[in-house]
Each structure stands twice: as structure tokens, then as C-alpha cells.
Motif scaffolding. Structure first.
Motif, PDB file in Angstrom:
ATOM      1  N   TRP A   1     -19.150 107.190  24.960  1.00  0.00           N
ATOM      2  CA  TRP A   1     -17.834 107.229  24.303  1.00  0.00           C
ATOM      3  C   TRP A   1     -17.204 108.610  24.450  1.00  0.00           C
ATOM      4  O   TRP A   1     -15.985 108.733  24.596  1.00  0.00           O
ATOM      5  CB  TRP A   1     -17.979 106.864  22.823  1.00  0.00           C
ATOM      6  N   ILE A   2     -18.040 109.645  24.396  1.00  0.00           N
ATOM      7  CA  ILE A   2     -17.518 111.006  24.586  1.00  0.00           C
ATOM      8  C   ILE A   2     -16.902 111.134  25.976  1.00  0.00           C
ATOM      9  O   ILE A   2     -15.830 111.726  26.153  1.00  0.00           O
ATOM     10  CB  ILE A   2     -18.633 112.058  24.365  1.00  0.00           C
TER      11      ILE A   2
ATOM     12  N   ARG B   1     -30.456 103.359  21.905  1.00  0.00           N
ATOM     13  CA  ARG B   1     -29.395 103.905  22.775  1.00  0.00           C
ATOM     14  C   ARG B   1     -28.126 103.052  22.760  1.00  0.00           C
ATOM     15  O   ARG B   1     -27.053 103.533  23.110  1.00  0.00           O
ATOM     16  CB  ARG B   1     -29.887 103.984  24.223  1.00  0.00           C
ATOM     17  N   GLY B   2     -28.283 101.780  22.393  1.00  0.00           N
ATOM     18  CA  GLY B   2     -27.119 100.890  22.369  1.00  0.00           C
ATOM     19  C   GLY B   2     -26.748 100.419  20.979  1.00  0.00           C
ATOM     20  O   GLY B   2     -25.813  99.631  20.826  1.00  0.00           O
TER      21      GLY B   2
ATOM     22  N   THR C   1     -25.726 119.539  26.735  1.00  0.00           N
ATOM     23  CA  THR C   1     -25.068 120.822  26.497  1.00  0.00           C
ATOM     24  C   THR C   1     -26.069 121.912  26.816  1.00  0.00           C
ATOM     25  O   THR C   1     -27.274 121.738  26.606  1.00  0.00           O
ATOM     26  CB  THR C   1     -24.603 121.005  25.034  1.00  0.00           C
TER      27      THR C   1
ATOM     28  N   ILE D   1     -24.909 100.247  17.800  1.00  0.00           N
ATOM     29  CA  ILE D   1     -23.565 100.742  17.512  1.00  0.00           C
ATOM     30  C   ILE D   1     -23.555 101.738  16.344  1.00  0.00           C
ATOM     31  O   ILE D   1     -22.957 102.806  16.426  1.00  0.00           O
ATOM     32  CB  ILE D   1     -22.610  99.555  17.182  1.00  0.00           C
TER      33      ILE D   1
ATOM     34  N   VAL E   1     -23.259 114.680  18.548  1.00  0.00           N
ATOM     35  CA  VAL E   1     -23.154 115.295  19.885  1.00  0.00           C
ATOM     36  C   VAL E   1     -21.802 115.998  20.031  1.00  0.00           C
ATOM     37  O   VAL E   1     -21.710 117.092  20.583  1.00  0.00           O
ATOM     38  CB  VAL E   1     -23.369 114.244  21.001  1.00  0.00           C
ATOM     39  N   ASN E   2     -20.742 115.374  19.487  1.00  0.00           N
ATOM     40  CA  ASN E   2     -19.424 116.030  19.519  1.00  0.00           C
ATOM     41  C   ASN E   2     -19.462 117.359  18.771  1.00  0.00           C
ATOM     42  O   ASN E   2     -18.926 118.363  19.246  1.00  0.00           O
ATOM     43  CB  ASN E   2     -18.374 115.126  18.869  1.00  0.00           C
TER      44      ASN E   2
ATOM     45  N   ARG F   1     -21.986 119.245  18.220  1.00  0.00           N
ATOM     46  CA  ARG F   1     -22.790 120.189  18.991  1.00  0.00           C
ATOM     47  C   ARG F   1     -21.962 120.773  20.143  1.00  0.00           C
ATOM     48  O   ARG F   1     -22.007 121.970  20.424  1.00  0.00           O
ATOM     49  CB  ARG F   1     -24.009 119.440  19.544  1.00  0.00           C
ATOM     50  N   MET F   2     -21.197 119.914  20.782  1.00  0.00           N
ATOM     51  CA  MET F   2     -20.366 120.385  21.897  1.00  0.00           C
ATOM     52  C   MET F   2     -19.283 121.340  21.393  1.00  0.00           C
ATOM     53  O   MET F   2     -18.998 122.354  22.026  1.00  0.00           O
ATOM     54  CB  MET F   2     -19.723 119.199  22.625  1.00  0.00           C
TER      55      MET F   2
ATOM     56  N   GLN G   1     -25.344 104.951  17.207  1.00  0.00           N
ATOM     57  CA  GLN G   1     -24.609 105.679  18.244  1.00  0.00           C
ATOM     58  C   GLN G   1     -23.302 106.262  17.726  1.00  0.00           C
ATOM     59  O   GLN G   1     -22.828 107.276  18.221  1.00  0.00           O
ATOM     60  CB  GLN G   1     -24.371 104.784  19.467  1.00  0.00           C
ATOM     61  N   LEU G   2     -22.718 105.624  16.684  1.00  0.00           N
ATOM     62  CA  LEU G   2     -21.549 106.236  16.049  1.00  0.00           C
ATOM     63  C   LEU G   2     -21.938 107.570  15.419  1.00  0.00           C
ATOM     64  O   LEU G   2     -21.216 108.565  15.517  1.00  0.00           O
ATOM     65  CB  LEU G   2     -20.989 105.291  14.970  1.00  0.00           C
TER      66      LEU G   2
ATOM     67  N   ARG H   1     -23.714 103.554  29.191  1.00  0.00           N
ATOM     68  CA  ARG H   1     -24.556 104.620  28.641  1.00  0.00           C
ATOM     69  C   ARG H   1     -24.125 105.916  29.311  1.00  0.00           C
ATOM     70  O   ARG H   1     -23.479 105.905  30.361  1.00  0.00           O
ATOM     71  CB  ARG H   1     -26.047 104.387  28.928  1.00  0.00           C
TER      72      ARG H   1
ATOM     73  N   LYS I   1     -34.705 102.210  23.892  1.00  0.00           N
ATOM     74  CA  LYS I   1     -33.616 101.600  24.664  1.00  0.00           C
ATOM     75  C   LYS I   1     -32.659 100.843  23.740  1.00  0.00           C
ATOM     76  O   LYS I   1     -31.441 100.850  23.945  1.00  0.00           O
ATOM     77  CB  LYS I   1     -34.197 100.671  25.737  1.00  0.00           C
TER      78      LYS I   1
ATOM     79  N   ARG J   1     -24.511 109.403  16.392  1.00  0.00           N
ATOM     80  CA  ARG J   1     -24.806 110.335  17.488  1.00  0.00           C
ATOM     81  C   ARG J   1     -23.515 110.850  18.140  1.00  0.00           C
ATOM     82  O   ARG J   1     -23.444 111.981  18.591  1.00  0.00           O
ATOM     83  CB  ARG J   1     -25.694 109.673  18.564  1.00  0.00           C
ATOM     84  N   PHE J   2     -22.505 109.981  18.184  1.00  0.00           N
ATOM     85  CA  PHE J   2     -21.198 110.380  18.727  1.00  0.00           C
ATOM     86  C   PHE J   2     -20.672 111.591  17.948  1.00  0.00           C
ATOM     87  O   PHE J   2     -20.219 112.576  18.526  1.00  0.00           O
ATOM     88  CB  PHE J   2     -20.228 109.196  18.614  1.00  0.00           C
TER      89      PHE J   2
ATOM     90  N   GLY K   1     -27.268 107.751  25.642  1.00  0.00           N
ATOM     91  CA  GLY K   1     -26.882 106.700  24.707  1.00  0.00           C
ATOM     92  C   GLY K   1     -25.430 106.305  24.845  1.00  0.00           C
ATOM     93  O   GLY K   1     -24.674 106.882  25.636  1.00  0.00           O
ATOM     94  N   LEU K   2     -25.065 105.337  24.029  1.00  0.00           N
ATOM     95  CA  LEU K   2     -23.697 104.832  24.020  1.00  0.00           C
ATOM     96  C   LEU K   2     -22.731 105.886  23.454  1.00  0.00           C
ATOM     97  O   LEU K   2     -21.588 106.000  23.909  1.00  0.00           O
ATOM     98  CB  LEU K   2     -23.665 103.554  23.179  1.00  0.00           C
ATOM     99  N   GLY K   3     -23.209 106.665  22.473  1.00  0.00           N
ATOM    100  CA  GLY K   3     -22.365 107.693  21.863  1.00  0.00           C
ATOM    101  C   GLY K   3     -21.879 108.696  22.898  1.00  0.00           C
ATOM    102  O   GLY K   3     -20.702 109.083  22.912  1.00  0.00           O
TER     103      GLY K   3
END
Lengths: 70, 488
Positions: free
Chosen positions: B464-465, A36-37, B433, A39, A49-50, A52-53, A42-43, B428, A33, A45-46, B459-461
Motif C-alpha cells: 500500500w505504501i 503478510r496478507g 529502510t 488486512i 512502516v510509514n 519509520r520511513m 497490515q493496516l 505484496r 504468509k 504495519r502500514f 507484506g500488504l502494508g
């Protein structure tokens, strides 16, 4: 949940009772948990995940078919 | 000169018309017919429904955008399709009735060379007595519905501030409703907004769904590669519901909604009722009620449409058992086979069958989600059809020389980002995908999907998406600089 240290689990932990649906599922630990928060993580992961998309979107682009083939 | 008429201006219709306009020389005409004067970024209606966005943030006027682009816009609803023309002319046309102020009720024939049906769904609230904003529950399918939901949600918050306990019932309002993703997202936003106000102990939040298991999403669920395992999305979704203290009711068909009470029956034939103070229940979808006539004026509705009102395209509609379903059953080009200058995309096309396994109780009540085809898939389909129609026009209407572009749901993927709270640092989201949307067990034995592209995480990431997507797609829909570079 009566004995030992109470895990940091659900929003309404008192409802996670033995032999109920909620009792049998996976629940995130406090570490997950926090991650997941987090920063910095998560940057990363941002970006992941982007990426991957974008990869999935690339594979989902309409495919051309030669004339007369359709 | 060719004229392409696009019926509808939602995500798929707007994509089809704007892409066609960018592909075709100006001598060809692109016409949009839509009863709504505004475009709605539907995925963000979730945030309107909890009051973190206002309705103006998800809407904009279509007329100035189309004027700038060189697209003819008729604010009207389509009544009928005449693919052979009529006794006076062989030119195919649609009959439309204006909804624009000053022209309300005026009927007009709009001729076409190519027709793209992207009307979206009729929200079939009537399928469940008492369902919907005119009954006893809310919806977030339209911006105006979400605005209505927001008002009552905030009123429930005020009651909790006075110490009153409230039950929030969110989910599916019928055994054959779809869009579980929207309900999934909405319930976590509701929970987030209640919790951040310190009122969580006063809220009983219940998810009621027609899914066999949560995480099905009308696609039979998906296996996500996480932590060294291929884990079904049931575990992923169930974990999130449990973590947030949300109760789950699965395999349920809502039979009736009364003031403060929803009645439902499940696959085990058990009849139950649940009391609520606030309910948001997604309705089932149906075709918008179009009909069609041939040249002699005989109704040919069955030629163009499936019994549910969705348009037939190049799918294999032969009835088959679940075990015999194939990826190849799904349409590639979204072209009607009786009239090859007609195409249908988004929710308007008739799927060959469900994606989730059909289920019914002993009374014969179907309780399983219908296939989702909103958002990204509808945009990709629209892009494929726009490219195909542009190619046909460039070859003078000779379809044998044109390049056709396919976008079968068994060949394209989807990105689903379901937010769980809008705050920039404390929000969150579940980012999922999957590829392909319809499982293809010949290409991907066991799970039917590409394991490298079928993933999910919270998650937070991912949140943001979701924020980036909100701004990016509204920018794109307004045709602002660089819009053609942005994907569907």
C-alpha cells in the motif's frame, strides 16, 4: 520433504532439494504468509512502516552549515 | 538577476529546478534543458513492464508544468560546458542542441550563473554485446523500454497459455551494473503476474546478478533487525526468491547476449550460458558524454569529469583500498571544486568509490555493483543543492556568506519499497529502510548503519505504501497543491 506433513513453503517446492542453495535459506511458515496478507495486521504495519520511513526521512533532510564552514 | 540552468529533468533535475523556483524570487531565472519532453516516474516502470500500468500512467508533459511554475524549458540535449565562456565573452555557458519538433538540430548557447548537472545516466548497452532493446534483451530503465518489455512479456504469457514452457531471465546485464532493486522488484512482479494466471508451473524464472550475494543491492547489503537477530539482507532476499521458486545466479558478469542465450562468466572464472525466452537485464550506467572547454577552446573534460563521464564534485577521489574507505570520502555539497558555480546531483555525480567491496576474477573482470543513487537519495541531493544555490544567490553570489546544505550519502538514508504484485489486496511488497546509505563504521561499529532505522519486512502494508508513493510523487512532480510539503 518426503516424510510427514508437507509444509506450506515455496511456489515450487520440488525445487528445494537438499544440498542446493534453496535448502539452506530461511522460509516463511504458513502463519507468516497469512500475516503478510492479514488486512487488520497490515493496516497496523502500514502505519508503523510509514512512521519509520518518516523518521528516517527526517534524519535525511539536508543539513545546513554555517556560512564559511563548508 | 541570476540565471540557474538545470541540465536534466529526471527525479533529481525536476526536484532541483522546481525547488529552486520556489526558493528564488521571480527576478531570478530558472532554466531547464532536457532532451525529453516528458517526466517519467521511473520506479513505476516496473508495473508498465508487466502490463499492470500503461506507459501513459507514468509520464506527463513537462512544458505546461514548467510554464505554470515560471521555469524556462528548452527541449534540447547538452553538448558541452564552457565554464569560462569563450574568446568572445567571459560568461559561462552550455552549448545545447534542440530535440524539439521544428527546431531539431538547432544549436544554442545558454549562459548561466549557476549550473546544476542532473543529466542522469547514459544506458551503456554497448558494454555488453547484444544487450538491450536494440539487441536481444529488455530494460525497464525508460518508460519506452518498459512498454517494449510489456509487449514481449505478455506474448510470453500467451505462449504459456498454449502450454509452452518459458524461461524468464531477469537481472543485471553487466558485471558493473547497478539498480539491483529495480530487477528485484521486476522479477517478483513477473512471478506474481504468472502465478495469478495459474501458469506458474510452466515458468522457469531465473535471477542473474553481479552481486556477491543476493540482497547486496550495490550497498554491501544491510543488517536488518528482525525476530531478535541482526540478519543480513542476503537472508531476507534469498528467502523471498526461494519462497517464490526463483533460481539465483550470483557473482556473474554477462559477456554477451544472443537471441535466446545469455553468456556469462563468474568470479570463479567459470563460463556459462543460459537460454531464455524473455530477458530483462539492466545495463551499466555511464556519463551522458558531455565534454567541456576552457576560454581558449582547450578541452578540459578531465577537470570536470571522472573517466566514466560522471561529474567530479567535493568527494575524496584518492584511490584507496576497501579497508581504508571512509564515510568522509563521500561528497557533502555536490559542488565541483574547479568551478564552484557548478553542481552535480543524482547519477550525474562521480562517486569516490564503490560501496560494495570490489571483486574481480583472475582475468581481471570486475564483478560487483556500482553504487545506487537513484530515487530518494537523488531527490535529497537535489534539494540540498537547490537550497545552497538559492542561499548563494540571496547573498549576491558571495559563497563565504551563504549557508551550504549537505546531503552526503553517508549521512542520509533511503526508503526502498519493492512491490511484488500490484493487486490491492493480494499484492505484496518488501519495504526496506536504511540509514545511512553508505555505511559509516565510525558512527555505527560492526554494521555501519543505524540499527533502529535499518529494517525490512514483507507484506500488504508495504505494498500500500508503494501505491501511495506512486500517486504522491506524480502529484508532487505536477506541482499540484501542497507539493512543497511532500518530502523528496
Amino acid at each position: 520433504m518426503a516424510r510427514g506433513k508437507k509444509p506450506n513453503l515455496a511456489a515450487k517446492e520440488e525445487e528445494i532439494l537438499p544440498y542446493t542453495q534453496a535448502y539452506y535459506t530461511a522460509l516463511p511458515t504458513g502463519t507468516i504468509k497469512w500475516i503478510r496478507g492479514c488486512i487488520v495486521w497490515q493496516l497496523i504495519r502500514f502505519i508503523v512502516v510509514n512512521s519509520r520511513m518518516i523518521s528516517m526521512i527526517g534524519k535525511s533532510h539536508p543539513h545546513p552549515h554555517k556560512p564559511g564552514v563548508h | 538577476m541570476a540565471r540557474v540552468v538545470v541540465m536534466g529533468a529526471g527525479i533529481s533535475g525536476h526536484t532541483a529546478s522546481t525547488r529552486l523556483r520556489s526558493f528564488l524570487p521571480k527576478k531570478h531565472e530558472v532554466v531547464v534543458v532536457s532532451p525529453n519532453p516528458q517526466w517519467n516516474w521511473v520506479p513505476s516502470n516496473v508495473w508498465v513492464g508487466v502490463g499492470t500500468l500503461e506507459v501513459k500512467d507514468v509520464l506527463f508533459d513537462l512544458a505546461p508544468v514548467y510554464k505554470k511554475a515560471g521555469i524556462v524549458f528548452k527541449q534540447a540535449k547538452v553538448i558541452s560546458i564552457h565554464p569560462e565562456g569563450d574568446k568572445d565573452s567571459s560568461s559561462p555557458y552550455i552549448s545545447v542542441e534542440y530535440t524539439e519538433a521544428g527546431k531539431v538540430g538547432h544549436i544554442e548557447k545558454v549562459t548561466y550563473d549557476y549550473l546544476v548537472n542532473s543529466t542522469g545516466p547514459k544506458l551503456n548497452f554497448a558494454a555488453t554485446p547484444g544487450l538491450g532493446p536494440e539487441g536481444h534483451s529488455h530494460s525497464i530503465c525508460w518508460a519506452s523500454h518498459a512498454e517494449h518489455a510489456q509487449k514481449d512479456f505478455l506474448a510470453a504469457i500467451e505462449r504459456m497459455k498454449k502450454g509452452q514452457k518459458q524461461t524468464f531471465l531477469i537481472g543485471m546485464g553487466h558485471g558493473m551494473a547497478t539498480c539491483q532493486g529495480a530487477a528485484f522488484e521486476y522479477i517478483f512482479n513477473v512471478e506474481f503476474e504468472i502465478r495469478r494466471r495459474g501458469l506458474r508451473d510452466l515458468a522457469n524464472i531465473v535471477y542473474l546478478t553481479n552481486e556477491y550475494e543476493v540482497g547486496d543491492f550495490g550497498m554491501g547489503g544491510m543488517h536488518l533487525r528482525r525476530g531478535g537477530y541482526y540478519t543480513h539482507s542476503k537472508i531476507f532476499a534469498e528467502s523471498f526468491y526461494t519462497e517464490k521458486g526463483i533460481k539465483m545466479i550470483t557473482r556473474a558478469h554477462v559477456t554477451k547476449v544472443e537471441a535466446g542465450v545469455a553468456h556469462y562468466v563468474n568470479l570463479a572464472d567459470e563460463e556459462h550460458k543460459i537460454e531464455f525466452d524473455f530477458a530483462m537485464l539492466i545495463p551499466p550506467f555511464a556519463g551522458v558524454g558531455l565534454t567541456a572547454f576552457n576560454k581558449s577552446g582547450k578541452e578540459i573534460k578531465d577537470t570536470l569529469f571522472a573517466p566514466n563521464g560522471m561529474m567530479k564534485v567535493d568527494a575524496d577521489y584518492t584511490p584507496k583500498a576497501y579497508e581504508e574507505w571512509k564515510a568522509a570520502d563521500w561528497p557533502k555539497f555536490y559542488q565541483n571544486q574547479a568551478y564552484k558555480n557548478i553542481f552535480a546531483v543524482g547519477i550525474a555525480f562521480a562517486p569516490p568509490h564503490f560501496i560494495s567491496k570490489p571483486m574481480k576474477n583472475s582475468a581481471g573482470t570486475m564483478i560487483n555493483p556500482t553504487p545506487p543513487r537513484t530515487g530518494m537519495p537523488s531527490g535529497v541531493m537535489a534539494l540540498a543543492v537547490a537550497k545552497t544555490v538559492a542561499s548563494i544567490i540571496k547573498h549576491g553570489g558571495d559563497q563565504s556568506k551563504a549557508t551550504f546544505y549537505s546531503a552526503s550519502m553517508a549521512d542520509i538514508g533511503a526508503a526502498c519499497v519493492a512491490s511484488a504484485g500490484k493487486k490491492f489486496f493480494t499484492g505484496r511488497a518488501a519495504g526496506i529502510t536504511l540509514h545511512p546509505i553508505v555505511p559509516d563504521y565510525d558512527r555505527y561499529p560492526v554494521f555501519g548503519r543505524d540499527p533502529k532505522l535499518t529494517t525490512g519486512e514483507i507484506g500488504l502494508g508495504a505494498h500500500w505504501i508503494k501505491i501511495v508513493i506512486h500517486h504522491m510523487f506524480i502529484w508532487k512532480a505536477k506541482l499540484k497543491p501542497g507539493w512543497t510539503l511532500l518530502p523528496e
